[in-house]
Motif scaffolding. Structure first.
Motif, PDB file in Angstrom:
ATOM      1  N   ARG A  36      -9.893  10.939   0.136  1.00 60.33           N
ATOM      2  CA  ARG A  36      -9.611   9.701   0.855  1.00 60.33           C
ATOM      3  C   ARG A  36     -10.903   8.979   1.246  1.00 60.33           C
ATOM      4  O   ARG A  36     -10.864   7.975   1.942  1.00 60.33           O
ATOM      5  N   ARG A  91       5.641  11.863  -1.688  1.00 67.47           N
ATOM      6  CA  ARG A  91       5.523  11.525  -3.106  1.00 67.47           C
ATOM      7  C   ARG A  91       5.493  10.010  -3.271  1.00 67.47           C
ATOM      8  O   ARG A  91       6.517   9.370  -3.443  1.00 67.47           O
ATOM      9  N   GLU A 125       0.161   5.300  -4.101  1.00 65.85           N
ATOM     10  CA  GLU A 125      -0.776   6.012  -3.233  1.00 65.85           C
ATOM     11  C   GLU A 125      -1.546   5.013  -2.360  1.00 65.85           C
ATOM     12  O   GLU A 125      -1.840   5.277  -1.197  1.00 65.85           O
ATOM     13  N   HIS A 126      -1.845   3.851  -2.927  1.00 69.66           N
ATOM     14  CA  HIS A 126      -2.574   2.830  -2.153  1.00 69.66           C
ATOM     15  C   HIS A 126      -1.752   2.367  -0.950  1.00 69.66           C
ATOM     16  O   HIS A 126      -2.279   2.093   0.113  1.00 69.66           O
ATOM     17  N   TYR A 179       0.553   4.153   0.562  1.00 71.23           N
ATOM     18  CA  TYR A 179       0.562   5.283   1.503  1.00 71.23           C
ATOM     19  C   TYR A 179      -0.666   5.195   2.406  1.00 71.23           C
ATOM     20  O   TYR A 179      -0.578   5.274   3.640  1.00 71.23           O
ATOM     21  N   LYS A 180      -1.819   4.975   1.787  1.00 71.28           N
ATOM     22  CA  LYS A 180      -3.071   4.896   2.535  1.00 71.28           C
ATOM     23  C   LYS A 180      -3.018   3.740   3.533  1.00 71.28           C
ATOM     24  O   LYS A 180      -3.436   3.860   4.681  1.00 71.28           O
TER      25      LYS A 180
END
Lengths: 200, 721
Positions: A91, B350, B356-357, B359-360
């Motif tokens: 991250r 998931r 994923e971006h 999620y971040k």
């Protein structure tokens, strides 16, 4: 590795987001929100064996608001700033920077005399007074902080063998010379601290 | 039938160093169908013109090329549809994997050439099966995100589209959604719900006919000629289409079933809701979410993932989209009020692909993610609490003072979930009205290699009816299925097969006068291509056929044949094998290898220089499902010592391009073992193995092991009869 206070007990840990918000407000602290608890920092850390909690667990404790556990743990002081965790964090969290921020946070708000910070403080005192690090000086200062005079004497006796061997081989100077321009060095350090907002 | 075969013997790539060309030349000259023989060491390069010249001058009407594997230089050795090319695999399967200069290697090469000559001599040129007036229209069933996108994609490519939606307005699931998870790069910002724009575009597109509030009464015919009866209220409409896209989507898991999950306490408090209800609240409040019990604004909320998912008692699978949906819903709370506290309990977050971006982003907005299993949810006087076995803390943890708990439920396909869409197409197929399901009720045929393909040719599944998927994947899926549907109508119009034997123009022909109405072909066809008439006669629907030849293998009367692939043709190849006398101690092993996996594996073994015995004679089959037991009897009575079947992996994670070829072959050899008994032969002379393409390193062990087993049995007693 330390087991969590209250872990396995009847009372579950209660999440309290106040402490986390305090940490998020530190410089770079908001990065911590991005932590997804993958544990890469924990397996990468060369000092993890010595730590009460690995960085991953430390961050999960911060998130849960366990201020006492976080600040009483040795984790932030055992960190050797090797930077492996920061390089590997998927991250991109500056874990190393966060460790330093947490150290300053500790010194500002959790300082106790017999504290986790005694070695770090002894190190800086030695540096500021002599301009260089002498093993004997740092250790003596540290033991004085941790155990007072009696403690320091006892600890010195305990370490006598090692000390004498080092002396015999010329690896240890009891009173190392000060550097030239010590005042200048102190000015540099003061300025750096002031720029970071940590004027003493 | 070819009468002027040109034989081209290549000696390049090491073939010349291993084999004696004189022997091969002799074999060719002994065959009276051979019109000419040419030799070269570079037919794929400087001498490519030689073959082309003979073809252009009509000196030959079939080409037998003894060189490399048929898997290479396909374009170089393609002389148009009217000219059959039979390749003798001397490079990968002879020269590269057998001893140089040995008598056995030479015999193997000569047998391979004889088999190829038999094949070339016995093949006719296939004529494509052309429909008289093939339809190029595309029917889209379902007007949700997948359906709308597929309809638009097909219409933009200038195909007439008919869209059938059961509700009175378009949009499907999205009609009850406030905002959407990110739809385009950088996948970090949630998107406006696209269904208004999409449905407006679909309704105003001149190439799209929309039937709302309609359902399908019956679907008959096949690709290029589907006759679809649409019911709209009292009206019945007939439409003829070329292919069909099924985009009936998925439904949410029934919340009532969640009450069985005691730890989630669903149903005990109005403030414990499912995610679709949360979406409804957000939509109604224009983004502001009010607590159902007293209408107060939600300040602290917990989302619990996998409610009834990945649970053998409920939905055993992951629904792929719920995590991302929860991220988006957390944003509904966090964006207007960053001081809001949101906890997300998950097992594994998931956020597939680029999500994923997102999620971040939601992490940065302050949502607290807690990995672990929820132990219980409780309501104490309007204040909710959640207790969980917290994996990151390593102990039990608790969150109190929550206004709302949202349970993220999974999705079930509407086609087979018992919902109103069961058998949405009402197919008029002998094998039933529904699309066969692959797993968990999702209709698909081979999701790894061929997405969108169902087990009904010309019918493509798109979106979450096919497998649970998120919005971005659905958009891609819809476009992919639209392309497949377009391919299908175009290829059907040209009389070509669709995937996986794309472009093949051969098709099965039935000699009906000898049919005994045994129904094996109609039952076994993996794609339901053969209907039955009232008298139980098979009614082949050629445009539904994928040309695997399963019917050919199934028919005990041998009435099914392709122009270039038939029982008689393969039998003639078997008969072309020269079997030495028993006292010579030279075994003969016939290998039927599936073209799709086993044959390439044999090639790879050769390319890797792995050596195996030279007793094997390899015949590629379109699919092991097309294996006719007669061939085994033929081989045995010829004196061949054993037959090895190399097929694809079967079972739940099967690899067969035609669904169940290996299973069918296995059943057939079980039946044939009785015949063997009668002939006084051991059942061990027939063996079946499952080979994947990556199993090529195991090829020598498989072939040599079988040869050893046969040697132990002794020579076939029927030799020389």
């Amino acid at each position: 590795m330390k087991t969590l206070k209250g872990a396995g007990a009847a009372q579950p840990l209660l999440y309290d987001c106040g402490f986390a918000r305090e940490i998020y407000a530190l410089e770079g602290g908001a990065q911590l929100k991005r932590c997804m608890q993958c544990g890469v920092c924990a397996v990468s850390c060369p000092s993890r064996q010595e730590m009460d909690y690995t960085p991953r667990r430390l961050f999960s404790l911060i998130r849960a608001g366990r201020k006492e556990e976080v600040l009483d743990a040795n984790t932030i002081w055992v960190c050797t700033s090797c930077c492996t965790c920061r390089v590997r964090c998927p991250r991109g969290i500056d874990i190393l920077g966060l460790m330093h921020e947490l150290q300053f946070y500790y010194l500002r708000s959790w300082f106790k005399v017999h504290s986790r910070a005694s070695f770090q403080q002894a190190f800086w005192q030695e540096l500021r007074e002599r301009g260089r690090i002498g093993e004997a000086g740092v250790m003596l200062r540290c033991w004085l902080k941790e155990g007072g005079l009696t403690g320091a004497v006892l600890k010195s006796l305990e370490m006598k063998g090692t000390g004498l061997r080092l002396l015999r081989r010329g690896r240890l100077r009891l009173i190392p010379p000060k550097i030239e321009g010590l005042t200048g060095l102190n000015k540099i350090i003061d300025k750096a601290l002031a720029q970071q907002g940590y004027a003493e | 039938m070819a009468a002027k075969i040109g034989v081209y013997l290549c000696s390049g790539c090491g073939i010349g160093e291993v084999l004696d060309p004189a022997g091969l030349l002799q074999v060719a000259e002994d065959d009276r169908r051979v019109a000419l023989v040419r030799e070269s060491d570079f037919f794929c390069g400087q001498d490519a013109g030689l073959i082309q010249g003979d073809v252009t001058d009509r000196v030959v009407d079939a080409v037998v090329l003894a060189a490399c594997s048929p898997r290479f230089y396909v374009k170089v050795f393609d002389y148009g549809p009217g000219l059959p090319v039979v390749r003798v695999n001397l490079r990968e399967q002879v020269a590269w994997c057998h001893e140089s200069g040995s008598e056995d290697t030479q015999m193997l090469a000569e047998d391979a050439l004889r088999m190829a000559l038999a094949r070339a001599g016995g093949s006719a040129v296939p004529e494509p099966f052309r429909l008289e007036n093939p339809s190029r229209a595309i029917l889209v069933v379902g007007g949700g995100l997948a359906g709308l996108t597929a309809a638009l994609e097909a219409a933009r490519a200038a195909y007439r589209v008919i869209l059938v939606e059961r509700e009175n307005s378009l949009g499907g699931w999205l009609r009850n959604v406030y905002r959407c998870a990110p739809l385009r790069p950088p996948y970090a910002e949630s998107a406006e719900n696209p269904f208004h724009l999409l449905s407006r575009e679909v309704e105003s597109h001149p190439g799209i006919v929309v039937y709302r509030g309609a359902s399908i009464e019956r679907t008959a015919g096949g690709p290029g000629q589907f006759d679809v009866t649409v019911r709209q209220g009292e009206r019945l409409l007939k439409e003829r289409v070329g292919s069909i896209i099924v985009a009936t989507g998925a439904g949410a898991y029934d919340p009532a079933k969640l009450t069985r999950l005691k730890n989630l306490a669903y149903g005990t408090s109005p403030n414990i809701i499912v995610s679709s209800k949360f979406e409804e609240l957000a939509l109604r409040g224009g983004g502001r979410v009010a607590r159902p019990s007293d209408g107060r604004e939600v300040r602290r909320a917990a989302f619990i993932q996998c409610a009834g998912s990945r649970d053998p008692e409920h939905l055993p699978y992951c629904s792929a989209a719920c995590c991302v949906e929860t991220l988006k819903q957390a944003q509904y709370l966090l964006e207007p009020d960053p001081d809001c506290t949101v906890f997300i309990y998950y097992r594994d977050l998931r956020a597939n692909g680029q999500y994923e971006h997102f999620y971040k982003k939601v992490q940065e907005e302050g949502a607290v993610f807690i990995q672990g299993e929820v132990v219980h949810v409780a309501d104490r006087g309007g204040s909710l609490s959640v207790e969980a076995d917290d994996l990151s803390l390593g102990c039990r943890s608790r969150v109190e003072g929550l206004d709302l708990v949202v349970l993220a439920t999974g999705m079930i396909p509407d086609v087979a979930g018992g919902g109103p869409e069961q058998g949405a197409l009402k197919l008029d197929y002998r094998q039933g009205p529904e699309l066969p399901a692959l797993k968990y009720g999702f209709p698909d045929s081979h999701f790894i290699c061929f997405p969108y393909e169902t087990r009904r040719t010309g019918i493509y599944a798109a979106g979450s009816v096919r497998e649970p998927m998120d919005l971005v994947t659905t958009l891609e899926d819809a476009a992919g299925a639209a392309l497949k549907a377009i391919q299908c109508v175009e290829m059907t119009a040209r009389g070509q097969a669709v995937h996986p034997r794309a472009l093949d123009v051969s098709y099965p022909e039935f000699n009906m006068s000898r049919c005994t109405q045994c129904k094996r072909c109609t039952e076994e066809c993996p794609f339901g291509a053969i209907n039955e008439d009232a008298g139980s006669n098979p009614l082949p629907q050629i445009t539904r056929c994928r040309r695997c030849g399963t019917c050919l293998g199934a028919c005990p009367e041998r009435i099914v044949s392709f122009k270039d692939y038939s029982v008689a043709l393969i039998s003639s190849m078997i008969k072309a094998i020269e079997v030495p006398d028993g006292d010579e101690e030279k075994l003969r092993v016939l290998v039927f290898a599936c073209e799709n996996d086993a044959y390439p594996a044999l090639d790879l073994a050769g390319a890797a220089g792995l050596k195996y015995n030279a007793w094997v004679r390899i015949i590629p089959l379109r699919c092991l499902g097309s294996l006719n037991p007669v061939w085994i009897a033929d081989a045995m009575s010829r004196g061949i010592d054993g037959v090895l079947l190399m097929g694809c992996r079967q079972g739940e994670d099967y690899q067969c391009h035609f669904i169940n070829g290996s299973e069918l072959a296995r059943t057939r050899i079980m039946n044939v073992s009785e015949t063997l008994d009668r002939m006084g032969l051991e059942a061990g002379r027939i063996k079946m193995v499952e080979v994947e393409i990556i199993d090529y390193t195991k090829i020598p062990a498989i072939l040599d092991g079988f040869a050893d087993e046969l040697a132990a049995l002794g020579p076939n007693p029927l030799k020389g009869f």
